[in-house]
Design an enzyme around this catalytic site. Structure first.
Site, PDB file in Angstrom:
ATOM      1  N   LEU A 117      -6.014  -0.818  -8.002  1.00 41.20           N
ATOM      2  CA  LEU A 117      -5.776   0.621  -7.825  1.00 41.20           C
ATOM      3  C   LEU A 117      -6.803   1.453  -8.600  1.00 41.20           C
ATOM      4  O   LEU A 117      -7.468   0.939  -9.505  1.00 41.20           O
ATOM      5  CB  LEU A 117      -4.371   0.965  -8.349  1.00 41.20           C
ATOM      6  CG  LEU A 117      -3.184   0.402  -7.548  1.00 41.20           C
ATOM      7  CD1 LEU A 117      -1.897   0.528  -8.366  1.00 41.20           C
ATOM      8  CD2 LEU A 117      -3.055   1.159  -6.223  1.00 41.20           C
ATOM      9  N   LYS A 141     -11.293  -3.859 -13.448  1.00 42.40           N
ATOM     10  CA  LYS A 141     -11.858  -3.094 -14.554  1.00 42.40           C
ATOM     11  C   LYS A 141     -12.330  -1.752 -14.030  1.00 42.40           C
ATOM     12  O   LYS A 141     -12.646  -1.678 -12.837  1.00 42.40           O
ATOM     13  CB  LYS A 141     -12.993  -3.832 -15.256  1.00 42.40           C
ATOM     14  CG  LYS A 141     -13.827  -4.796 -14.449  1.00 42.40           C
ATOM     15  CD  LYS A 141     -14.623  -4.269 -13.283  1.00 42.40           C
ATOM     16  CE  LYS A 141     -15.597  -3.147 -13.561  1.00 42.40           C
ATOM     17  NZ  LYS A 141     -16.260  -2.670 -12.311  1.00 42.40           N
ATOM     18  N   SER A 185       0.861  -1.172   0.000  1.00 41.65           N
ATOM     19  CA  SER A 185       0.000   0.000   0.000  1.00 41.65           C
ATOM     20  C   SER A 185       0.901   1.226   0.000  1.00 41.65           C
ATOM     21  O   SER A 185       2.130   1.108   0.103  1.00 41.65           O
ATOM     22  CB  SER A 185      -0.915  -0.016   1.218  1.00 41.65           C
ATOM     23  OG  SER A 185      -1.807   1.075   1.159  1.00 41.65           O
ATOM     24  N   ARG A 186       0.265   2.419  -0.113  1.00 42.25           N
ATOM     25  CA  ARG A 186       1.086   3.629  -0.060  1.00 42.25           C
ATOM     26  C   ARG A 186       1.738   3.772   1.324  1.00 42.25           C
ATOM     27  O   ARG A 186       2.763   4.403   1.465  1.00 42.25           O
ATOM     28  CB  ARG A 186       0.230   4.859  -0.379  1.00 42.25           C
ATOM     29  CG  ARG A 186       0.051   5.062  -1.882  1.00 42.25           C
ATOM     30  CD  ARG A 186      -0.958   6.137  -2.154  1.00 42.25           C
ATOM     31  NE  ARG A 186      -2.276   5.734  -1.623  1.00 42.25           N
ATOM     32  CZ  ARG A 186      -3.333   6.535  -1.530  1.00 42.25           C
ATOM     33  NH1 ARG A 186      -3.236   7.796  -1.876  1.00 42.25           N
ATOM     34  NH2 ARG A 186      -4.477   6.083  -1.074  1.00 42.25           N
TER      35      ARG A 186
END
Lengths: 369, 369
Positions: free
Chosen positions: A89, A112, A48-49
């Protein structure tokens, strides 16, 4: 690589997934992995960030003891215990991380819509092909055995016949909180809004019904809802083929939940109400009617639609992962190059999606493919 | 008037219908009359272009002993034993005979489409209003109790909510013989073809769902099938309202039988598959779902559509005649002027039908109402 790590690229080993981004839908992916036969696939890394966010996610998904936590995303791509990435994301980040993943030899399973436009999809697919990795998007409904059964009926010349009309509607009523804060209404994250999130399913199912024959003409309807940032909240469009087939699609964050697909042909009709997310997990149904006429004096029909129930041993998202694993193992086993089937369906879906967007941007003029 | 004839215009007497033209559908009308409670309505006269044809029809309908046979049509209009006419003539002859019937004080029940254009409809309605006679078109589905139940749900603010999308499809696969010889493919008889015959139902049901709010914009789709005489065999169109509602319609002689109506609102969806001719006569169903969401993790829905079965004591065409009789008796009883409700629905349906036709004739350009 430590000695305790299983050897990668061996057909007998499980596929080790790394998750790029801890979106809510990644929980569904984790659950799908947990439902697979032991030894099929594992989640080896979560990135994750921030490490904190990865830890929160892993805790909630009960993966804290088994998955490595990594930040930033690059760390996951460098990790040799990752064979494949799952990318949930925001759409605007897809091209960057899918291309980077492929460049590192990771197979790519991506949510998607695949990207913001077909040029981005092409960049992703080129990177996958160049690096010999599999590409698949997260259209789980394509992997439900119901879809295979419907395919069989559509392809049977005596059941549906020549396609005349396809109608799709995919919608849900977003909460005020969603309309304010969700990634899917943010111009910098998912600028395609409902067209990307739900229209992807409409277009994908229309193309699926036609065996991926592209329409000649795409026209968006002037009934369009945008939010104050210009993100699509609701839109509809018509697609036309030279052989007279018409398809209509409607996708909306402003309408009660619907996931309709109706396929009308010269000889029969196929109807499904819960295409992309079946009402229940263990079985899904559709209706089909072929060769019906009006009864004498037009006081009824000669037959009614029959309900076809298709049971499934696993939910469709688990079947999707199984299919992905099967294809990756063929590559590992050097039995084939990565299958381009899913790349092709994604590319064509995005091409039509782009055409709808272009028609919207060009004041609802027809766009020719 | 002979002494044995019942006195006309008396609320206790049955309504005496004259049939203007022995089309096949008139048999369905005769059967409807025969199913009504005794004393409700009778068929007093049958007219055709030839007495032979009238006799054949009367024989087949078992009315030879009870109905007068008349030719030409003018003779029926002069006959004092006719209170109301049923007109199943080809559409091109509607305006002439409906106006002539009204001028003779006969109430008018006429098959759909009412006319070739709204100007003709206006002439018919003016004649009816001027002569104090009732007007109704033969859209039998409007009289089924299922329709009333669906109306109740659409009007309930908590069930369907604000309308977002309406989709209709009305079709059948015409035989080669039909495509060669049927009235509905002849430019001099029914030049509107499938748009008149089936599009009437699509447009009528869309307008019904909106409580007869006219759309702002009508656009026909370029996927159009015409026969060699220019009669429409298949067409589709989209309708747009200023409040964001979109409706799509598809009508075709070239597609398997369908009679779909889907009404998607902000709060729920209503679905019916056999709107204009129910599968069976004694009961009809529709599906409704309100307030559904995705289940946690989007692995299902919180609820499924419920099936609502509406039984009917009489087929819808008999209920239509009952309604007609009730309204005529209110006029006879001097309790009211002829009810204009049905005139209004017919006029609006024809207005939208004209707009679809105009869009087709103007190279699929939008038509504004």
């Amino acid at each position: 690589m430590s000695v305790s790590e299983p050897e990668a690229d061996h057909p007998q080993n499980p596929i080790r997934f790394g998750i790029l981004g801890c979106a809510r839908i990644a929980h569904k992916f984790c659950r799908a992995i947990s439902l697979l036969p032991s030894g099929t696939a594992t989640i080896s890394c979560i990135s994750s960030r921030s490490l904190d966010k990865a830890r929160q996610f892993a805790t909630s998904a009960r993966l804290l003891s088994s998955a490595k936590l990594l930040s930033p995303y690059e760390a996951l791509l460098e990790d040799t215990s990752v064979d494949a990435v799952y990318i949930p994301l925001p759409t605007s980040q897809h091209v960057t991380w899918a291309v980077a993943s492929a460049a590192k030899g990771k197979h790519v399973l991506i949510e998607k819509p695949v990207a913001l436009c077909v040029e981005e999809v092409e960049r992703i697919l080129e990177a996958c092909e160049k690096n010999g990795v599999l590409f698949m998007d997260g259209s789980t409904w394509q992997h439900h055995p119901r879809t295979a059964e419907m395919r069989r009926l559509i392809d049977d010349p005596n059941r549906i016949g020549q396609l005349r009309l396809i109608h799709t509607s995919c919608s849900f009523l977003a909460t005020p909180e969603f309309l304010q804060n969700d990634i899917r209404v943010k111009p910098d994250l998912d600028s395609l809004g409902a067209l990307g999130d739900l229209g992807w399913y409409c277009i994908g199912s229309i193309l699926w019904a036609t065996n991926y024959n592209l329409p000649r003409t795409v026209v968006a309807s002037p009934c369009l809802s945008l939010n104050s940032s210009g993100v699509i909240l609701s839109c509809s469009a018509s697609l036309y083929w030279d052989n007279g087939l018409v398809a209509t699609l409607n996708c909306s964050f402003l309408s009660h939940v619907s996931m309709d697909l109706s396929v009308h042909g010269s000889k029969g009709t196929l109807l499904v109400r819960d295409l992309t997310i079946p009402y229940r997990e263990d079985a899904a149904l559709f209706e089909v009617i072929s060769g019906a006429h009006f009864a004498e004096l037009h006081i009824g029909w000669t037959k009614k639609p029959e309900e076809v129930v298709v049971e499934t041993p696993l939910p469709q998202e688990a079947l999707m992962v199984l299919e992905f694993v099967k294809e990756v193992k063929l590559v590992w086993d050097k039995k084939s190059e990565p299958n381009l089937k899913w790349a092709d369906t994604s590319r064509k879906t995005q091409m039509v999606l782009d055409a709808v967007k272009r028609s919207i941007d060009q004041n609802f003029e027809p766009v020719y493919l």
